[in-house]
Design an enzyme around this catalytic site. Structure first.
Site, PDB file in Angstrom:
ATOM      1  N   LYS A 122     -48.661 119.083 -41.836  1.00  0.00           N
ATOM      2  CA  LYS A 122     -49.403 120.399 -42.138  1.00  0.00           C
ATOM      3  C   LYS A 122     -50.790 120.322 -41.337  1.00  0.00           C
ATOM      4  O   LYS A 122     -51.393 120.856 -40.089  1.00  0.00           O
ATOM      5  CB  LYS A 122     -49.431 120.453 -43.408  1.00  0.00           C
ATOM      6  CG  LYS A 122     -48.716 121.011 -44.085  1.00  0.00           C
ATOM      7  CD  LYS A 122     -48.665 121.600 -45.413  1.00  0.00           C
ATOM      8  CE  LYS A 122     -48.785 120.784 -45.697  1.00  0.00           C
ATOM      9  NZ  LYS A 122     -48.002 120.332 -46.388  1.00  0.00           N
ATOM     10  N   THR A 123     -51.573 118.837 -41.538  1.00  0.00           N
ATOM     11  CA  THR A 123     -51.892 118.508 -41.456  1.00  0.00           C
ATOM     12  C   THR A 123     -52.440 117.934 -39.713  1.00  0.00           C
ATOM     13  O   THR A 123     -53.307 117.971 -39.355  1.00  0.00           O
ATOM     14  CB  THR A 123     -53.025 117.438 -42.239  1.00  0.00           C
ATOM     15  OG1 THR A 123     -53.544 118.250 -43.836  1.00  0.00           O
ATOM     16  CG2 THR A 123     -54.601 116.460 -41.997  1.00  0.00           C
TER      17      THR A 123
ATOM     18  N   ASP B  13     -57.063 124.340 -44.264  1.00  0.00           N
ATOM     19  CA  ASP B  13     -56.179 123.106 -44.555  1.00  0.00           C
ATOM     20  C   ASP B  13     -56.369 123.223 -45.446  1.00  0.00           C
ATOM     21  O   ASP B  13     -57.028 123.677 -46.443  1.00  0.00           O
ATOM     22  CB  ASP B  13     -56.490 121.504 -43.963  1.00  0.00           C
ATOM     23  CG  ASP B  13     -55.472 120.970 -44.302  1.00  0.00           C
ATOM     24  OD1 ASP B  13     -54.379 121.032 -44.340  1.00  0.00           O
ATOM     25  OD2 ASP B  13     -55.286 119.200 -43.670  1.00  0.00           O
ATOM     26  N   GLU B  14     -54.950 122.760 -46.194  1.00  0.00           N
ATOM     27  CA  GLU B  14     -55.135 123.105 -47.938  1.00  0.00           C
ATOM     28  C   GLU B  14     -55.327 124.025 -48.785  1.00  0.00           C
ATOM     29  O   GLU B  14     -56.208 124.240 -49.348  1.00  0.00           O
ATOM     30  CB  GLU B  14     -55.855 121.724 -49.084  1.00  0.00           C
ATOM     31  CG  GLU B  14     -55.725 120.195 -48.111  1.00  0.00           C
ATOM     32  CD  GLU B  14     -54.564 120.118 -48.864  1.00  0.00           C
ATOM     33  OE1 GLU B  14     -53.306 120.369 -50.248  1.00  0.00           O
ATOM     34  OE2 GLU B  14     -54.033 118.938 -48.770  1.00  0.00           O
TER      35      GLU B  14
ATOM     36  N   GLN C 278     -48.450 122.468 -53.625  1.00  0.00           N
ATOM     37  CA  GLN C 278     -49.728 121.458 -54.002  1.00  0.00           C
ATOM     38  C   GLN C 278     -50.463 121.715 -54.726  1.00  0.00           C
ATOM     39  O   GLN C 278     -51.471 121.547 -54.504  1.00  0.00           O
ATOM     40  CB  GLN C 278     -49.567 120.645 -52.880  1.00  0.00           C
ATOM     41  CG  GLN C 278     -48.553 119.953 -52.826  1.00  0.00           C
ATOM     42  CD  GLN C 278     -48.840 118.875 -50.954  1.00  0.00           C
ATOM     43  OE1 GLN C 278     -49.366 118.008 -51.129  1.00  0.00           O
ATOM     44  NE2 GLN C 278     -48.005 119.449 -50.456  1.00  0.00           N
TER      45      GLN C 278
ATOM     46  N   ARG D 101     -47.624 111.355 -52.641  1.00  0.00           N
ATOM     47  CA  ARG D 101     -48.591 109.751 -52.075  1.00  0.00           C
ATOM     48  C   ARG D 101     -47.837 109.426 -51.452  1.00  0.00           C
ATOM     49  O   ARG D 101     -48.428 107.729 -50.169  1.00  0.00           O
ATOM     50  CB  ARG D 101     -49.609 109.738 -52.677  1.00  0.00           C
ATOM     51  CG  ARG D 101     -50.290 110.908 -53.126  1.00  0.00           C
ATOM     52  CD  ARG D 101     -50.460 111.886 -52.308  1.00  0.00           C
ATOM     53  NE  ARG D 101     -49.850 113.315 -52.144  1.00  0.00           N
ATOM     54  CZ  ARG D 101     -49.370 113.802 -51.287  1.00  0.00           C
ATOM     55  NH1 ARG D 101     -51.147 113.635 -50.175  1.00  0.00           N
ATOM     56  NH2 ARG D 101     -48.789 114.989 -51.269  1.00  0.00           N
TER      57      ARG D 101
HETATM   58  P1  ATP Z   1     -50.053 116.740 -47.731  1.00  0.00           P
HETATM   59  O1  ATP Z   1     -48.825 118.239 -47.843  1.00  0.00           O
HETATM   60  O2  ATP Z   1     -49.494 115.547 -48.339  1.00  0.00           O
HETATM   61  O3  ATP Z   1     -50.958 116.672 -46.743  1.00  0.00           O
HETATM   62  P2  ATP Z   1     -48.660 116.878 -44.444  1.00  0.00           P
HETATM   63  O4  ATP Z   1     -48.331 118.191 -44.958  1.00  0.00           O
HETATM   64  O5  ATP Z   1     -50.134 117.376 -44.753  1.00  0.00           O
HETATM   65  O6  ATP Z   1     -48.582 116.167 -45.341  1.00  0.00           O
HETATM   66  P3  ATP Z   1     -49.358 115.126 -42.686  1.00  0.00           P
HETATM   67  O7  ATP Z   1     -50.367 114.157 -43.334  1.00  0.00           O
HETATM   68  O8  ATP Z   1     -49.479 115.670 -41.396  1.00  0.00           O
HETATM   69  O9  ATP Z   1     -48.449 115.440 -43.906  1.00  0.00           O
HETATM   70  O10 ATP Z   1     -47.858 114.172 -42.261  1.00  0.00           O
HETATM   71  C1  ATP Z   1     -47.771 112.899 -43.087  1.00  0.00           C
HETATM   72  C2  ATP Z   1     -47.949 111.743 -41.983  1.00  0.00           C
HETATM   73  O11 ATP Z   1     -46.162 111.679 -41.644  1.00  0.00           O
HETATM   74  C3  ATP Z   1     -48.242 111.224 -41.170  1.00  0.00           C
HETATM   75  O12 ATP Z   1     -48.813 109.820 -41.620  1.00  0.00           O
HETATM   76  C4  ATP Z   1     -48.245 111.387 -40.531  1.00  0.00           C
HETATM   77  O13 ATP Z   1     -49.043 111.052 -39.438  1.00  0.00           O
HETATM   78  C5  ATP Z   1     -46.849 111.867 -40.265  1.00  0.00           C
HETATM   79  N1  ATP Z   1     -46.174 112.602 -39.291  1.00  0.00           N
HETATM   80  C6  ATP Z   1     -46.673 113.910 -39.256  1.00  0.00           C
HETATM   81  N2  ATP Z   1     -46.041 114.382 -38.479  1.00  0.00           N
HETATM   82  C7  ATP Z   1     -45.331 113.335 -37.128  1.00  0.00           C
HETATM   83  C8  ATP Z   1     -44.295 113.929 -36.488  1.00  0.00           C
HETATM   84  N3  ATP Z   1     -43.959 114.352 -35.558  1.00  0.00           N
HETATM   85  N4  ATP Z   1     -44.520 112.272 -35.325  1.00  0.00           N
HETATM   86  C9  ATP Z   1     -44.765 111.198 -36.032  1.00  0.00           C
HETATM   87  N5  ATP Z   1     -45.557 111.124 -37.282  1.00  0.00           N
HETATM   88  C10 ATP Z   1     -45.580 112.334 -37.652  1.00  0.00           C
HETATM   89 MG    MG Z   2     -52.182 118.026 -45.639  1.00  0.00          MG
END
Ligand code: ATP
Ligand code: MG
Length: 723
Positions: free
Chosen positions: A33-34, A221-222, A252, A609
């Site tokens: 997402k981030t 975000d969040e 979350q 995490r």
């Molecule tokens: P959270 O819910 O904990 O906030 P998130 O959904 O924001 O998580 P991110 O932090 O953006 O997720 O990504 C999680 C991990 O996966 C990071 O290390 C990111 O670099 C990796 N990642 C996300 N998308 C891809 C992708 N398409 N290819 C490779 N790595 C990815």
């Molecule tokens: Mg995130």
């Protein structure tokens, strides 16, 4: 292409590539997402949107800086122009811009919680509520929540009167006076940074329209953890262009105790009809086993939409669950596993230890120190909250904003200059009675012929020092200004004089050096950004720091933090500790269903995490807040189907005296239990009482459950019922 969407999967691309109209990215942990937010900003810039017309709101300043850096990589030369910030820094920025409309000085001070408490205590004194001093924190909390709900003092009073709740009614009276004092001091608290911005946009159509068209895109975000004020701000800013993208995960949402409202994300589609909804299902962070455990736990929440999460990662290593006799043994076990991990080549910065309450960190600190492992605690006493650092900040604040009474009263007699506590008290009372700022009241006192000559001289001395300083620091960069403050106030010389007698003096001096270094680093950053460093801007940066901003993720040390702070972060190896009923979930069987669901979401955040290795531990007995608890393993272990996996340390627990209980529930202790009796526990099922010992609040019941496990339970915590 610069914003290479190839680094995104098709669903992520659908989000990042949807450039106009409302967009909701709703997805589980670690699905990117981030990442989608970052790439989407880069895509927008690439599509011709001016970077300064993009507002991206993150949860910490560090996340904002990281976003700017990543955008800079994807779209060189333009990342720094994007407005990437937290809601609070955004608020501060707008309020500085429009301070005159709100009757605020441009150089307003931002008060932290301890400043807020000081002000609340002053208000309580004036209201004759002095005996409630110990409740200042409670009232500050209520006032802050009110502001998060966009209730000014008048509206809060109406609510409080209707509530028939004595604390709220007292808070309403305090709020009024507290707010007047804030205004008089030219200061804002954290809640004001949102409340006053919302009021500004509501009451000044030209300002509202300006900002509604200044930004063409808004990203948050969040979003699941936004409070009402943040929600209104989002809606207001997006009302015209409607190019609003929010990302989040209802599983979350963990900040409802701080006023966050999960409905904001659940009702986004209602607020922005025709929103495009993107769901992401592929997790890129964790092994399959970790993901499965997280999924099993969160599945027990009823208030949620089910969702799917999968990974192409292999199963990975088994999750390790360990029972320990007590918290010291738990800490020792964690340190032992950390040593194994590092021996196998893992670096310390890849390891994090999470706990539910800050109080738990102490045993880990001790064990890590004994094991000679460096660690960093996130969110413990912050550097900028140390006494000597706060004193230096207080001087700086007074120079920038002479009306700031909380800061001035802090340093009136530090270093000692012959202005006694009694003098200060009478001057403060006079200031309150005559609606003067503290500085003016001090000046009046200095000129009052009735004031004893020595006090007059001392007060004049203070005024001259401050005037000289104000002249000296004008136009200087922040670093030089702080250096001058420490010299010209005599603060440094005073501490040096204390070296012989005060064992803390050396550490305090060291902290002040550290402070000067930190300000110089700030000066460098400002220079690099092409700005002149200013004391006021530095003060603002410090005031807006979140717990995580002070945290150096690259330092070679184990990270310790509460699970709440871990949101959004990831670590190759994670320890989730204190998995005990009553501690995590906090409240155990006595928690309300809503609280339990929030605890479960917190557990979900904690588990997700971890990238490669997850360790979970619980202690059979635990000393916490001065009491000994004997709790059952957390239901979350059962829910994750990890309970049977627990190992036991062969160390027997040292017998301990139980201390008398506080205000905890007496639900079970009133009831008698006797050996042989059949009983039921909501998670552990039926069993038979083997032994009963103690009485009243220390009543302990040993039960052998039908699954073969036995446990000694403190009856007043365990939701144990006769079967
Ligand atoms: P959270 O819910 O904990 O906030 P998130 O959904 O924001 O998580 P991110 O932090 O953006 O997720 O990504 C999680 C991990 O996966 C990071 O290390 C990111 O670099 C990796 N990642 C996300 N998308 C891809 C992708 N398409 N290819 C490779 N790595 C990815
Ligand atoms: Mg995130």
């Amino acid at each position: 292409m610069p914003a290479d969407l190839e680094a995104l999967n098709p669903e992520q691309q659908a989000g990042a590539g949807h450039l106009y109209g409302p967009l909701l990215v709703l997805a589980g942990a670690g699905t990117g997402k981030t990442r989608v937010i970052t790439y989407r900003v880069a895509r927008l810039i690439e599509a011709g949107v001016a970077p300064e017309r993009i507002l991206a709101v993150t949860f910490t300043n560090k996340a904002a800086a990281e976003m700017r850096r990543r955008i800079e990589e994807l779209a060189p030369g333009r990342g720094a122009l994007v407005w990437a910030c937290t809601f609070h820094s955004f608020g501060a920025r707008l309020l500085r811009r429009h301070h005159d409309l709100l009757g605020l000085p441009k150089a307003f001070t931002i008060y932290d919680v301890s400043d807020q408490k000081k002000l609340a205590v002053e208000a309580m004194k004036e209201l004759g509520l002095e005996d409630q001093r110990s409740k200042a924190g409670l009232y500050v909390g209520l006032i802050s929540r009110a502001k998060d709900d966009l209730l000014d003092a008048g509206s809060y009073e109406i609510h409080a009167l209707a509530s028939a709740d004595a604390s709220r009614q007292a808070a309403a009276r305090i709020y009024k006076l507290y707010q007047r004092k804030l205004e008089q001091a030219g200061a804002l608290d954290f809640g004001d940074l949102l409340l006053r911005v919302c009021q500004l946009l509501r009451d000044h159509p030209e300002v509202r329209e300006h900002w509604q068209s200044a930004f063409s895109h808004l990203l948050v975000d969040e979003y699941q953890d936004t409070n009402h004020a943040q929600y209104v701000l989002t809606k207001t800013l997006a009302a015209k262009h409607r190019n609003v993208c929010v990302v989040g995960d209802e599983d979350q949402a963990i900040y409802s105790w701080r006023g966050a409202d999960i409905r904001n994300i659940r009702e986004f589609e209602r607020d922005f009809p025709n929103a495009k909804v993107v769901t992401l299902e592929r997790n890129y962070r964790s092994t399959a086993r970790i993901l499965e455990a997280a999924g099993l736990v969160i599945h027990h929440n009823k208030q949620r939409k089910p969702k799917r999460l999968w990974t192409e990662a292999g199963p990975g290593e088994a999750i390790r669950v360990q029972e320990l006799p007590n918290e010291a043994a738990e800490a020792a076990w964690v340190v032992g596993r950390i040593q194994e991990e590092t021996a196998a080549g893992r670096s310390l910065r890849e390891i994090a230890v999470f706990y539910r309450t800050n109080a738990q960190s102490r045993s880990f600190e001790e064990a890590l120190r004994r094991g000679r492992l460096p660690y960093k605690i996130v969110g413990a006493v912050r550097f900028y909250e140390r006494k000597e650092v706060k004193d230096a900040l207080a001087y700086a604040r007074v120079l920038v904003n002479p009306a700031d009474s909380v800061s001035l009263s802090r340093v009136v007699n530090v270093p000692p200059r012959g202005i006694g506590a009694r003098t200060l008290e009478t001057v403060e009372a006079a200031a309150a009675a005559r609606s003067l700022t503290l500085a003016d009241a001090l000046a009046a006192r200095a000129e009052d012929p009735g004031t004893p000559p020595r006090t007059r001289a001392a007060l004049r001395g203070l005024r001259e020092t401050l005037e000289a300083l104000r002249r000296a620091v004008a136009g200087l960069p922040a670093g030089a200004a702080i250096g001058l403050i420490l010299e010209l106030t005599g603060y440094k010389a005073w501490l040096e004089g204390e070296l012989e007698t005060d064992p803390e003096a050396a550490a305090r001096l060291e902290n002040l050096n550290e402070l000067v270094n930190a300000v110089r680093e700030h000066d460098e950053r400002e220079k690099a950004a092409g700005r002149a460093s200013e004391l006021g801007r530095w003060l603002e940066e410090v005031a807006l720091q979140t717990d995580l901003d002070a945290y150096d993720a690259d330092a070679p040390a184990v990270t310790l933090m509460t699970m709440h702070l871990a949101k959004g972060l990831e670590y190759p190896a994670v320890f989730l500790t204190g998995l005990e009923e009553g501690l995590f979930p906090i409240g155990g069987g006595n928690a309300t269903p809503e609280d339990l669901e929030e605890e479960r979401r917190l557990c979900y955040v904690g588990i997700t995490r971890a990238r490669e290795r997850l360790f979970m531990s619980y202690a059979a007995t635990r000393r916490l807040f001065g009491q000994v608890y004997a709790n059952l393993p957390s239901r979350f272990l059962l829910e994750a189907r990890l309970f049977g996996a627990a190992g036991r340390e062969p160390v027997p627990a040292a017998p301990r005296r139980e201390s008398p209980a506080g205000a905890a529930s007496l639900r079970a202790s009133a009831r008698g239990f006797s050996p042989g009796q059949r009983v039921r526990h909501p998670q552990f099922g039926s069993g038979r009482v083997l032994e009963v010992s103690g009485s009243g609040e220390t009543l302990k019941v040993t039960v052998r459950f039908d699954d073969g496990r036995s446990a000694k339970l403190l009856a007043r915590y365990a939701p144990l019922e006769p079967a």
